[in-house]
Design a protein around this motif. Structure first.
Motif, PDB file in Angstrom:
ATOM      1  N   LEU A  71      51.415  50.563  33.746  1.00  0.00           N
ATOM      2  CA  LEU A  71      51.950  50.447  32.387  1.00  0.00           C
ATOM      3  C   LEU A  71      51.040  49.583  31.505  1.00  0.00           C
ATOM      4  N   LEU A  72      50.527  48.497  32.079  1.00  0.00           N
ATOM      5  CA  LEU A  72      49.732  47.554  31.297  1.00  0.00           C
ATOM      6  C   LEU A  72      48.248  47.909  31.281  1.00  0.00           C
ATOM      7  N   ARG A  73      47.750  48.454  32.398  1.00  0.00           N
ATOM      8  CA  ARG A  73      46.317  48.779  32.510  1.00  0.00           C
ATOM      9  C   ARG A  73      46.186  50.050  33.337  1.00  0.00           C
ATOM     10  N   ILE A  92      53.912  48.375  37.317  1.00  0.00           N
ATOM     11  CA  ILE A  92      53.614  47.394  36.261  1.00  0.00           C
ATOM     12  C   ILE A  92      52.158  47.481  35.832  1.00  0.00           C
ATOM     13  N   VAL A  93      51.245  47.572  36.805  1.00  0.00           N
ATOM     14  CA  VAL A  93      49.819  47.636  36.482  1.00  0.00           C
ATOM     15  C   VAL A  93      49.492  48.902  35.706  1.00  0.00           C
TER      16      VAL A  93
END
Length: 296
Positions: A284-286, A281-282
């Protein structure tokens, strides 16, 4: 709240304590990895093996020389740090100007060699290490029972982590280290021995792994596979926090431990994979991590 969910408070707080203990080890280990990557630009896959070496050195000091826990807490990190200095001077220093892959392959090979040596000498069955008498027992807090030694592990890890952060981010020595990474030629012009500084940085970073190994010895059985079981999760934590970010490694290590504790309470089947879900998730976002910055 826990009663509404059908979960006894003692179980919830007990799992949170276990998660915080694991998070303490994650934080110290990922801190060492972040320092090595941030200062030396090397992905140190041997970190787990050196963590295991610290635990074994403490056990050997006690078993063969009668040196107790408190002395081992100083001596074992020194031994691991000296081993790290030897590895850096003879091998790693030759790879700084090469691609990251070379350092990764070298340190992965070193990890296999170190683990193999201890496995051949002591097998894979764990060696017990007693809790020191001063740290035995615990406190009944009403909502949970807090073992003294586990409380000590959390406290010692937090002090070491933030002490290291302060040393690198808020002292003159730390400014020299950071300057040596950005512009080594300029730092040499001021008469500072940059190669020696890099060597001592690697030695100090792996000494953190040795310190974590001594802390872990009374909780987990000392065995050659203990570092192998930890290192993949620690690498994921470093990626989540941001490669080379010291504060990111500390905060993420402690946070992931607590999240794992919650996952074991509410969804035990997913507790082993929660860190990798968070990493996905991280990224993908950052992509540079929660505290990371782009490297130029």
């Amino acid at each position: 709240m826990t009663e509404l969910l059908g979960i006894p408070p003692q179980l919830l707080f007990g799992q949170l304590l276990l998660g915080l203990i694991n998070g303490s080890f994650y934080a110290v280990l990922s801190l060492g990895l972040a320092v090595i990557f941030g200062m030396l630009n090397v992905i140190n896959f041997a970190h787990g093996a050196l963590y295991m070496t610290g635990a074994f050195v403490a056990w050997l000091l006690l078993s063969y020389l009668g040196i107790p826990y408190w002395a081992a807490l100083v001596l074992a990190p020194l031994v691991v740090g000296l081993l790290g200095i030897l590895l850096e001077r003879t091998m790693l220093s030759r790879l700084y100007k090469l691609d990251h892959l070379y350092g990764l392959l070298l340190t992965f090979g070193l990890a296999l060699i170190i683990e193999g040596l201890f496995r051949n000498a002591y097998g894979v069955s764990g060696q017990p290490y007693p809790i020191p008498s001063w740290l035995q027992g615990g406190f009944n807090l009403g909502f949970m029972f807090l073992p003294v030694y586990r409380g000590w592990v959390v406290l010692a890890s937090i002090v070491i982590c933030f002490g290291t952060w302060f040393l690198i981010e808020r002292t003159r020595l730390g400014s020299y280290l950071r300057a040596a990474v950005e512009n080594p030629q300029l730092v040499r012009a001021f008469g500072i021995n940059v190669p020696l500084m890099m060597t001592l940085t690697y030695g100090g970073a792996v000494a953190l792994a040795g310190f974590a190994g001594v802390l872990a010895a009374p909780i987990y059985q000392v065995n050659p596979l203990m570092g192998q079981q930890m290192i993949i999760v620690v690498f994921a934590i470093v990626v989540i926090g941001g490669l080379g970010s010291i504060m990111g490694s500390i905060v993420t290590g402690l946070g992931v431990g607590v999240i794992e504790g919650l996952a074991k309470t509410f969804y035990p089947e997913g507790s082993a994979t929660v860190v990798f879900v968070l990493m996905a998730i991280v990224l993908l976002l950052r992509p540079h991590g929660l505290f990371g910055r782009t490297r130029t």
